[in-house]
Enzyme design. Structure first.
Site, PDB file in Angstrom:
ATOM      1  N   LYS A  13       0.809  -1.213   0.000  1.00 43.61           N
ATOM      2  CA  LYS A  13       0.000   0.000   0.000  1.00 43.61           C
ATOM      3  C   LYS A  13       0.848   1.271   0.000  1.00 43.61           C
ATOM      4  O   LYS A  13       0.438   2.266  -0.579  1.00 43.61           O
ATOM      5  CB  LYS A  13      -1.042  -0.006   1.115  1.00 43.61           C
ATOM      6  CG  LYS A  13      -0.504   0.010   2.518  1.00 43.61           C
ATOM      7  CD  LYS A  13      -1.655  -0.009   3.490  1.00 43.61           C
ATOM      8  CE  LYS A  13      -1.242  -0.243   4.921  1.00 43.61           C
ATOM      9  NZ  LYS A  13       0.167  -0.242   5.304  1.00 43.61           N
ATOM     10  N   ARG A  88      -6.462   2.387  11.363  1.00 44.92           N
ATOM     11  CA  ARG A  88      -6.189   0.969  11.562  1.00 44.92           C
ATOM     12  C   ARG A  88      -7.205   0.372  12.544  1.00 44.92           C
ATOM     13  O   ARG A  88      -7.217  -0.833  12.732  1.00 44.92           O
ATOM     14  CB  ARG A  88      -4.790   0.786  12.166  1.00 44.92           C
ATOM     15  CG  ARG A  88      -3.637   0.907  11.163  1.00 44.92           C
ATOM     16  CD  ARG A  88      -2.957  -0.399  11.022  1.00 44.92           C
ATOM     17  NE  ARG A  88      -1.535  -0.587  11.060  1.00 44.92           N
ATOM     18  CZ  ARG A  88      -0.555  -0.010  10.404  1.00 44.92           C
ATOM     19  NH1 ARG A  88      -0.758   1.029   9.679  1.00 44.92           N
ATOM     20  NH2 ARG A  88       0.680  -0.444  10.497  1.00 44.92           N
ATOM     21  N   ARG A 127      12.225  -7.941   3.173  1.00 43.89           N
ATOM     22  CA  ARG A 127      12.258  -6.518   2.824  1.00 43.89           C
ATOM     23  C   ARG A 127      13.427  -5.779   3.497  1.00 43.89           C
ATOM     24  O   ARG A 127      13.657  -5.934   4.689  1.00 43.89           O
ATOM     25  CB  ARG A 127      10.923  -5.888   3.255  1.00 43.89           C
ATOM     26  CG  ARG A 127      10.792  -4.446   2.887  1.00 43.89           C
ATOM     27  CD  ARG A 127       9.360  -4.006   2.933  1.00 43.89           C
ATOM     28  NE  ARG A 127       8.883  -3.771   4.284  1.00 43.89           N
ATOM     29  CZ  ARG A 127       7.733  -3.165   4.554  1.00 43.89           C
ATOM     30  NH1 ARG A 127       6.940  -2.769   3.577  1.00 43.89           N
ATOM     31  NH2 ARG A 127       7.357  -2.969   5.803  1.00 43.89           N
ATOM     32  N   ARG A 160      13.932  -3.292   8.839  1.00 44.87           N
ATOM     33  CA  ARG A 160      13.205  -2.681   9.958  1.00 44.87           C
ATOM     34  C   ARG A 160      13.038  -3.727  11.047  1.00 44.87           C
ATOM     35  O   ARG A 160      12.739  -4.877  10.757  1.00 44.87           O
ATOM     36  CB  ARG A 160      11.818  -2.230   9.485  1.00 44.87           C
ATOM     37  CG  ARG A 160      11.819  -0.859   8.866  1.00 44.87           C
ATOM     38  CD  ARG A 160      10.517  -0.517   8.201  1.00 44.87           C
ATOM     39  NE  ARG A 160       9.340  -0.926   8.952  1.00 44.87           N
ATOM     40  CZ  ARG A 160       8.092  -0.729   8.518  1.00 44.87           C
ATOM     41  NH1 ARG A 160       7.870  -0.143   7.360  1.00 44.87           N
ATOM     42  NH2 ARG A 160       7.069  -1.099   9.230  1.00 44.87           N
ATOM     43  N   ARG A 171       2.404  -8.754  13.446  1.00 39.11           N
ATOM     44  CA  ARG A 171       1.783  -7.582  12.803  1.00 39.11           C
ATOM     45  C   ARG A 171       0.608  -7.987  11.921  1.00 39.11           C
ATOM     46  O   ARG A 171      -0.402  -7.299  11.868  1.00 39.11           O
ATOM     47  CB  ARG A 171       2.826  -6.825  11.961  1.00 39.11           C
ATOM     48  CG  ARG A 171       3.773  -5.999  12.810  1.00 39.11           C
ATOM     49  CD  ARG A 171       4.950  -5.513  12.001  1.00 39.11           C
ATOM     50  NE  ARG A 171       4.589  -4.619  10.928  1.00 39.11           N
ATOM     51  CZ  ARG A 171       5.322  -4.430   9.830  1.00 39.11           C
ATOM     52  NH1 ARG A 171       6.441  -5.092   9.663  1.00 39.11           N
ATOM     53  NH2 ARG A 171       4.944  -3.581   8.909  1.00 39.11           N
TER      54      ARG A 171
HETATM   55  P1  AMP Z   1       3.609   0.656   9.063  1.00 40.07           P
HETATM   56  O1  AMP Z   1       4.811   1.327   8.475  1.00 40.07           O
HETATM   57  O2  AMP Z   1       2.304   1.234   8.510  1.00 40.07           O
HETATM   58  O3  AMP Z   1       3.652  -0.828   8.968  1.00 40.07           O
HETATM   59  O4  AMP Z   1       3.594   1.041  10.615  1.00 40.07           O
HETATM   60  C1  AMP Z   1       4.648   0.675  11.468  1.00 40.07           C
HETATM   61  C2  AMP Z   1       4.174   0.661  12.912  1.00 40.07           C
HETATM   62  O5  AMP Z   1       3.724   1.982  13.298  1.00 40.07           O
HETATM   63  C3  AMP Z   1       2.978  -0.235  13.186  1.00 40.07           C
HETATM   64  O6  AMP Z   1       3.356  -1.585  13.392  1.00 40.07           O
HETATM   65  C4  AMP Z   1       2.407   0.414  14.447  1.00 40.07           C
HETATM   66  O7  AMP Z   1       3.186   0.110  15.594  1.00 40.07           O
HETATM   67  C5  AMP Z   1       2.594   1.898  14.152  1.00 40.07           C
HETATM   68  N1  AMP Z   1       1.416   2.452  13.448  1.00 40.07           N
HETATM   69  C6  AMP Z   1       1.364   2.920  12.165  1.00 40.07           C
HETATM   70  N2  AMP Z   1       0.132   3.350  11.859  1.00 40.07           N
HETATM   71  C7  AMP Z   1      -0.627   3.153  12.962  1.00 40.07           C
HETATM   72  C8  AMP Z   1      -1.998   3.364  13.268  1.00 40.07           C
HETATM   73  N3  AMP Z   1      -2.855   3.879  12.372  1.00 40.07           N
HETATM   74  N4  AMP Z   1      -2.422   3.040  14.518  1.00 40.07           N
HETATM   75  C9  AMP Z   1      -1.590   2.542  15.446  1.00 40.07           C
HETATM   76  N5  AMP Z   1      -0.297   2.284  15.210  1.00 40.07           N
HETATM   77  C10 AMP Z   1       0.198   2.582  13.981  1.00 40.07           C
END
Ligand code: AMP
Length: 219
Positions: A13, A88, A127, A160, A171
């Site tokens: 995404k 989310r 990744r 990461r 996740r």
């Molecule tokens: P992502 O890069 O979108 O996979 O986000 C990395 C991490 O940031 C996630 O595993 C969460 O710990 C936190 N995070 C990102 N977006 C949100 C959200 N909308 N609500 C809560 N935690 C978030």
């Protein structure tokens, strides 16, 4: 032009939000990127978010909602935005609707990029990302020309902490528990469009562009 992109971690995404944001000249607002920037800065938000992120948990709604609502009133969001990684949870989605509603605005369309779980695990655990320019690579499907170095800027590639295999499974589990209800929420609102997220990156982008509302002005 206010869009939401839904999809599990590894659904691509982020890449697709970049395509839409560029084509339409609207802001790409990625909650994960905003949190990672805060962690790098080491400010209060970053300190609070860090421990949740490292374990693959969601950051509490209150912090997340505040961060996004502040971000989407910035000048670069005036023409529109595409939200990537937010909302989310149902709580986040309703807070977003409430805040937009108070300004007479709304989310126009929600794209759900659908990918099978095993494919998500395979994609995420291979990744690597450039520390300098954030370009993503994959050990199998898009390896860098020189091991450990970015093709574009020669920056160092790193994994990461939350892309390690055991955290990846956590996740994905969290995603399906917490985020899947959003699919029903936006479906009921008549805003959801499902996109097949498997196959070539270019093909997925084409499917997404074909699903945009008619009559949009391209950059
Ligand atoms: P992502 O890069 O979108 O996979 O986000 C990395 C991490 O940031 C996630 O595993 C969460 O710990 C936190 N995070 C990102 N977006 C949100 C959200 N909308 N609500 C809560 N935690 C978030």
């Amino acid at each position: 032009m206010r869009f939401v992109l839904l999809g599990a971690p590894g659904s691509g995404k982020g890449t697709q939000a970049g395509v839409i944001s560029e084509r339409l000249g609207i802001a790409h607002v990625a909650s994960g990127d905003l949190f990672r920037e805060a962690v790098t800065r080491g400010d209060e938000l970053g300190r609070q978010a860090k421990s949740y992120m490292e374990k693959g948990f969601l950051v509490p709604d209150e912090l997340t909602i505040r961060m996004i609502l502040e971000r989407i009133v910035a000048p670069d969001c005036a023409k529109g935005f595409i939200l990537d990684g937010f909302p989310r949870t149902l709580e986040q989605a309703t807070a977003l609707d409430r805040a937009l509603g108070e300004r007479g605005e709304t989310i126009d369309r929600v794209f759900y990029i659908k990918v099978a779980t095993e494919e998500l695990v395979r994609r995420l655990s291979g990744r690597f990302i450039c520390r300098s320019c954030q370009t993503p690579y994959h050990l199998v499907s898009s390896p860098p020309k020189v091991e450990g170095r970015c093709d574009l800027c020669s920056g160092e590639l790193y994994q990461r902490p939350d892309d390690l295999p055991e955290t990846v499974r956590k996740r994905i589990e969290v995603y399906f528990e917490e985020t899947a209800p959003l699919i029903d929420y936006y479906k009921e609102a008549g805003k959801l469009v499902e996109i097949n997220g498997e196959g070539e990156i270019g093909g997925i982008g084409e499917r997404l562009i074909a699903a945009l509302p008619q009559g949009l002005k391209w950059e």
